[in-house]
Design a protein around this motif. Structure first.
Motif, PDB file in Angstrom:
ATOM      1  N   MET A 116      27.573  37.316  43.010  1.00  0.00           N
ATOM      2  CA  MET A 116      28.214  36.544  44.072  1.00  0.00           C
ATOM      3  C   MET A 116      29.720  36.806  44.081  1.00  0.00           C
ATOM      4  N   GLY A 117      30.304  36.862  42.900  1.00  0.00           N
ATOM      5  CA  GLY A 117      31.736  37.139  42.793  1.00  0.00           C
ATOM      6  C   GLY A 117      32.084  38.469  43.432  1.00  0.00           C
ATOM      7  N   VAL A 144      31.706  38.296  47.313  1.00  0.00           N
ATOM      8  CA  VAL A 144      32.783  37.594  48.015  1.00  0.00           C
ATOM      9  C   VAL A 144      34.095  38.370  47.908  1.00  0.00           C
ATOM     10  N   HIS A 145      34.404  38.787  46.693  1.00  0.00           N
ATOM     11  CA  HIS A 145      35.724  39.361  46.448  1.00  0.00           C
ATOM     12  C   HIS A 145      35.843  40.777  46.993  1.00  0.00           C
ATOM     13  N   VAL A 190      38.953  36.530  36.741  1.00  0.00           N
ATOM     14  CA  VAL A 190      38.364  35.236  37.120  1.00  0.00           C
ATOM     15  C   VAL A 190      37.432  35.339  38.321  1.00  0.00           C
ATOM     16  N   TRP A 191      37.752  36.224  39.271  1.00  0.00           N
ATOM     17  CA  TRP A 191      36.920  36.268  40.482  1.00  0.00           C
ATOM     18  C   TRP A 191      35.518  36.763  40.188  1.00  0.00           C
ATOM     19  N   LEU A 235      34.218  33.488  36.468  1.00  0.00           N
ATOM     20  CA  LEU A 235      34.583  32.075  36.440  1.00  0.00           C
ATOM     21  C   LEU A 235      34.481  31.410  37.804  1.00  0.00           C
ATOM     22  N   GLN A 236      35.038  32.082  38.803  1.00  0.00           N
ATOM     23  CA  GLN A 236      35.116  31.457  40.115  1.00  0.00           C
ATOM     24  C   GLN A 236      33.726  31.161  40.698  1.00  0.00           C
ATOM     25  N   PRO A 237      32.841  32.166  40.821  1.00  0.00           N
ATOM     26  CA  PRO A 237      31.529  31.846  41.381  1.00  0.00           C
ATOM     27  C   PRO A 237      30.706  30.912  40.495  1.00  0.00           C
ATOM     28  N   ASP A 271      31.807  28.522  38.501  1.00  0.00           N
ATOM     29  CA  ASP A 271      32.325  27.180  38.692  1.00  0.00           C
ATOM     30  C   ASP A 271      31.788  26.576  39.975  1.00  0.00           C
ATOM     31  N   TYR A 292      35.733  27.051  47.295  1.00  0.00           N
ATOM     32  CA  TYR A 292      35.511  28.244  46.475  1.00  0.00           C
ATOM     33  C   TYR A 292      36.833  28.869  46.035  1.00  0.00           C
ATOM     34  N   TYR A 344      41.068  28.833  42.147  1.00  0.00           N
ATOM     35  CA  TYR A 344      41.437  30.081  41.486  1.00  0.00           C
ATOM     36  C   TYR A 344      42.431  30.903  42.290  1.00  0.00           C
ATOM     37  N   ALA A 388      45.317  32.207  40.095  1.00  0.00           N
ATOM     38  CA  ALA A 388      44.917  33.211  39.105  1.00  0.00           C
ATOM     39  C   ALA A 388      44.627  34.553  39.770  1.00  0.00           C
ATOM     40  N   VAL A 389      43.925  34.509  40.904  1.00  0.00           N
ATOM     41  CA  VAL A 389      43.584  35.757  41.590  1.00  0.00           C
ATOM     42  C   VAL A 389      44.841  36.421  42.148  1.00  0.00           C
TER      43      VAL A 389
END
Lengths: 564, 113
Positions: A179-180, A183-184, A237-238, A241-243, A245, B44, B48, B51-52
Motif C-alpha cells: 500500500m505504501g 500510494v507513494h 516511513v512512507w 510506518l505510514q500505511p 499506522d 493518511y 507523516y 518526515a516524508v
C-alpha cells in the motif's frame, strides 16, 4: 446489591462526558487561558513540512491512534485480579483527573513554546539537567515497553495461544508495504486502498484460521520480532510506518466500535468479584494498581505525542481540549472496555478464576491478554460473529497494535539515542544503523531477561508502568512550572504530579527490596536506575520551585527561549 | 422523508433553490463522500508529512552535492552530465549551502551571497 456491567459502563461514560464538558472546559478557560483567536505555531510558523494546520478531526484521529496501543488493554487485564471496581475507578478517575489533564497540559505548553517537544520545554524551564533526565527516562521507557511488547507478541504467537494470528499479522506487514508503494510511488487513491486493505485484513483472518503457524519457539519469535523492529526503524516511513499506522487506526476504530456494540448487545453480568484485596501472591493493591494500569488512566508516553507532531499541526487553540483531553478520554474508553471484557466477558466465576487464580498464574502476561481476547470475543459472538473468527480477529488487532507500537517506538528510540549522542558529542550515534542497532539491543536486553528460568513478563510490566508514571510526573512538572511562572492555579497539575511521583517511588522501593532479597541482580539494575531518576526528578522539582518562587510573574503566555 | 431532510440541509449549505429531492440527495451524498475522501487522505498524510518531506529534502541535498561537487574540488565522475543542471538548480543553491552549515557560498567563482 449487584451492579450490572451495563449500568457501570453507562455511569463511566456519563462521567467522561461531564468531565469533558465541565472540568476540561474549566481547565481550558481558567487554567490554560485558551483563546481560539491566538494563532498557533501551525499558523504562525507554517512551513508545509512540520508546521501545517490540520483539521481537528484528523488530528484527533491521529492523536487517538498514536496514544492507543496494546497498553490500555494489557494494564486493566492484569489489574482486574483485584476485582473490577478498583480497576474501573482508576481507569475512569485517573483518565479524568490525571491522564487527560497531562495530555492536554503537555499539548498547551507545547503550542505556547513554538510547538517544540517537551524535552526542549523542560530544558527551558528546568535547565539542561532536565533535558538529560528526560532523555534517560524516555530511553528506559521505550526500551522496557518494547521488551514487554516483544514478549507479549511472542507469547501470543505460541501454540498455546493464537497461532492462527501469525499468518494474518505477518501478511498485514506486507500488505501495508504494498500500500505504501502504491500510494507513494504510483499515486493510488487512499479510498480504494482503504477498502482493499480492510478486505484483505478480513480475508487474512480466515486464512489464518485454516493455517495456524506452529514451529518457532518463544525465543525464536523474539529474535524475528527484533529483526523486524530494526528493519522498520531504518526503512523510509512512507514504505512501512505510514500505511501500517493507517490500517491499524482503522482496525482500532472498527474494533473498539464492534466491542462496545457487542457489549451492549450482550448485557453480561460480572464474573469477577467487585473487590478482592488480597489475591494469592499479588502485591498490595495500593499503590500497585496505579502502576499496573498506566495507559488507559495516565501515561507519560502521551506527552511525546502531544508535544510532537500534534502540537505543530493544531490549527486553533480552541481545538486543544478536543484533541488533548478528548483523545485521552477515547483511550480510556478502550481501557474501560478491557476492564469490562476481563471481568464480564466470562461465562462463570469458575471460568474467570481459571485465568486469575493467582498473580503467578498470569506471570507470562499471555493469560492476561488472552482474557481480554476471549472476553471481547464473547461480546462479539452476540453480534453473530463466530468464536473462531472473532477470536482470531481480536488477536490480530492486538498483535497489530503491538507491532505498530514496536515499529514506531523503535524509531523513536533511535531518535532518542541520536539525541543522547548529540549531548555526549558522539557523532557515530547519529548514524541511523548504529542508533537503530543500539535501540534494538536495549529492547533485546529487556525482552530476554529471565527470572527463575522464565521470561520476566509481569515484573517488566511493573517497571514499565513506573517509568511511564515517572515520565508523566516529569511532563506535569513542566506544565506546573509553566503555570507557576504565570501565576495561574497549580493544584490541577501539581496534585496529579505528586500522586504520580509518590506511586512511582513507593512501587520502586518495594520492588528494590524484593529484587535485593531475591538476589535478582539483572532486575535490580534497571529498577535502581528508575528509582534514582525518580529521586532526581523530585529534587529538580523542588529546586525549580525554590528558584522561581521569588521571581515576578510573567505576563506573556509564550515560553521565551533563552538564546544560546 | 430522509431525502427531503437531506435535501433541505444541502440547500441550506449551498444556497440552492432547486427542489428536486432525489437530485439534491444525490448531490448531498456525493459532497459527503468527497469530504470523507479528503479527510481520509489527510488522515493518511498528515502524521507523516514532516518526515516524508524531510526525507525528500535529504535526497535533494545529496543531489545538489552531486551537481556542485566538481566546483568545490570534489571529483565527480558524472560531472559532464550534471554540468547542465547547474543553472537550473542555482535558485536553490543559497538555501542549500546555508542548510549545510555554510553561511556564505563555498565557491570562489560565483558568490551567491
Amino acid at each position: 446489591m449487584t451492579m450490572s456491567p451495563l449500568l457501570a459502563a453507562l455511569i463511566c461514560i456519563a462521567a467522561y462526558v461531564v468531565a469533558y464538558r465541565v472540568y476540561a472546559r474549566f481547565l481550558a478557560e481558567r487554567v490554560f487561558l485558551i483563546d481560539p483567536a491566538r494563532p498557533t505555531p501551525a499558523v504562525r510558523l507554517r512551513d508545509e513540512i512540520d508546521y501545517v494546520p490540520a483539521n481537528r478531526y484528523v488530528l484527533f484521529g491521529h492523536q487517538y491512534a498514536s496514544i492507543t496501543g496494546l497498553s490500555p488493554m494489557l494494564g486493566p487485564a492484569i489489574a482486574v485480579i483485584w476485582g473490577w471496581l478498583p480497576a474501573m475507578l482508576w481507569v475512569v478517575l485517573g483518565a479524568i483527573f490525571v491522564g487527560a489533564v497531562h495530555d492536554f497540559g503537555a499539548l498547551v505548553v507545547s503550542i505556547r513554546a513554538r510547538g517544540t517537544s517537551l524535552g526542549k520545554v523542560t530544558e527551558n524551564l528546568v535547565g539542561p539537567r532536565g533535558k538529560t533526565l528526560f532523555h534517560l527516562v524516555i530511553f528506559f521507557l521505550i526500551a522496557l515497553a518494547m521488551g514487554v511488547f516483544v514478549h507479549v507478541i511472542a507469547v501470543l504467537f505460541s501454540p498455546d495461544f493464537y497461532p492462527q494470528a501469525v499468518l494474518p499479522s505477518g501478511a498485514l506487514v506486507f500488505v501495508a508495504a504494498a500500500m505504501g508503494v502504491a500510494v507513494h510511488r504510483s499515486g493510488w487513491s487512499i479510498r480504494s486502498l482503504t477498502l482493499a486493505g480492510l478486505a484483505v485484513a478480513v480475508g487474512l483472518a480466515f486464512l489464518g484460521i485454516r493455517q495456524p503457524v506452529v514451529g518457532p519457539s518463544l525465543a525464536q519469535w523474539k529474535w524475528l520480532l527484533l529483526a523486524y523492529a530494526f528493519g522498520a526503524s531504518v526503512l523510509p516511513v512512507w514504505l512501512l510506518l505510514q500505511p501500517r499506522d493507517y490500517i491499524n487506526s482503522l482496525l482500532l476504530y472498527v474494533g473498539v466500535g464492534a466491542m462496545y456494540l457487542g457489549f451492549f448487545a450482550t448485557n453480561p453480568s460480572f464474573a469477577a468479584p467487585a473487590v478482592d484485596l488480597s489475591p494469592e501472591g499479588a502485591p498490595p493493591i495500593v499503590p500497585f494498581v496505579f502502576v499496573v494500569i498506566a495507559c488507559g488512566a495516565a501515561s507519560g508516553f502521551h506527552a511525546l505525542m502531544s508535544s510532537g507532531s500534534t502540537a505543530k499541526q493544531l490549527a486553533s487553540e480552541g481545538d486543544a481540549r478536543f484533541v488533548g483531553y478528548g483523545a485521552m478520554i477515547g483511550e480510556s474508553l478502550l481501557g474501560l472496555m478491557a476492564v469490562l471484557a476481563c471481568t464480564a466477558g466470562f461465562v462463570s466465576r469458575e471460568a474467570w478464576l481459571e485465568r486469575y487464580v493467582s498473580w503467578q498464574a498470569a506471570d507470562s502476561l499471555g493469560n492476561n491478554i488472552a482474557a481480554f481476547i476471549s472476553g471481547t470475543t464473547h461480546f462479539l459472538q452476540t453480534l453473530g460473529i463466530p468464536e473462531a473468527i472473532g477470536g482470531t480477529f481480536v488477536a490480530v488487532i492486538v498483535v497489530s497494535f503491538a507491532l505498530t507500537s514496536l515499529d514506531s517506538a523503535t524509531r523513536l528510540l533511535r531518535y532518542n539515542v541520536s539525541e543522547i549522542g548529540d549531548t555526549l558529542r558522539v557523532d557515530a550515534l547519529s548514524n541511523r544503523y548504529v542508533a537503530s542497532g543500539i535501540a534494538v539491543v536495549a529492547i533485546w536486553a529487556f525482552a530476554f531477561i529471565q527470572v527463575d528460568g522464565e521470561f520476566a513478563g509481569l515484573i517488566l510490566w511493573q517497571l514499565f508502568g513506573t517509568t511511564n508514571q515517572l515520565l508523566a510526573g516529569l511532563a506535569l512538572l513542566a506544565v506546573t512550572l509553566y503555570l507557576l511562572r504565570r501565576g495561574k492555579p497549580l493544584v490541577y497539575t501539581a496534585a496529579p504530579m505528586v500522586f504520580m511521583l509518590l506511586s512511582t517511588l513507593t512501587v520502586m522501593s518495594a520492588n528494590l527490596t524484593d529484587f535485593w532479597s531475591a538476589g535478582q541482580w539483572l532486575l535490580l539494575a534497571p529498577a535502581a536506575t528508575i528509582f534514582t531518576l525518580a529521586v532526581w526528578l523530585v529534587a529538580e522539582a523542588a529546586l525549580a520551585v525554590i528558584r522561581f518562587r521569588g521571581n515576578p510573574v510573567l505576563d506573556g503566555l509564550e515560553v521565551v527561549f533563552r538564546e544560546k | 422523508m430522509v431525502a427531503a431532510t437531506i435535501g433541505t440541509m444541502v440547500r441550506r449549505v449551498n444556497g440552492d433553490s432547486s427542489t428536486n429531492g432525489v437530485d439534491l440527495l444525490r448531490r448531498g451524498i456525493r459532497a459527503r463522500l468527497a469530504r470523507v475522501r479528503t479527510l481520509l487522505g489527510e488522515f493518511y498524510t498528515a502524521p507523516y508529512r514532516g518526515a516524508v518531506a524531510r526525507a525528500r529534502r535529504d535526497e535533494d541535498d545529496l543531489f545538489m552535492l552531486f551537481v556542485f561537487a566538481e566546483l568545490m574540488g570534489v571529483p565527480n565522475p558524472a560531472a559532464y552530465y550534471t554540468l547542465e543542471l547547474q543553472p537550473l538548480l542555482l535558485e536553490r543553491f543559497h538555501e542549500w549551502h546555508t542548510r549545510m552549515g555554510l553561511e556564505h557560498s563555498p565557491l570562489d567563482h560565483f558568490r551567491c551571497c
